[in-house]
Design a protein around this motif. Structure first.
Motif: not given
Length: 81
Positions: A14-18
C-alpha cells in the motif's frame, strides 16, 4: 502516480502520502513536495516497480522525480540515553 500506486497494490503493498503534502492538502494549501510511504512491500519489489535504485544506506529513499520521494515504512530506534 496512480499507475505507481496501482502497481504497488497489485504487488501486495500500500502507498500513502505523508508529511507536509498531507498537512497542506488537508488545510487547503498547495505543496509541491510529495512524500510517499510504502507498507507491506519488500525493497526488492519496490526497486522493480520503480525501476530505480534508492539513495541512503540505513534508510533507503527513492527520488521518483524532483518533487517526490518514496520510502518504505520504518521503525524508529532510540540510540543513546
Amino acid at each position: 502516480m496512480k499507475e505507481i500506486f496501482d502497481q504497488i497494490r497489485n504487488a501486495g503493498g500500500d502507498a500513502y502520502y505523508v508529511g507536509g503534502y498531507t498537512r497542506d492538502t488537508l488545510l487547503g494549501g498547495v505543496s509541491k513536495d510529495k512524500d510517499i510511504v510504502i507498507v507491506d512491500l519488500s525493497l526488492e519489489k519496490l526497486k522493480n516497480i520503480l525501476g530505480k535504485e534508492p539513495v541512503g544506506k540505513s534508510f533507503p529513499v527513492f527520488k521518483y522525480d524532483e518533487n517526490t520521494e518514496i520510502a518504505l515504512a520504518r521503525t524508529e530506534r532510540k540510540v543513546g540515553e
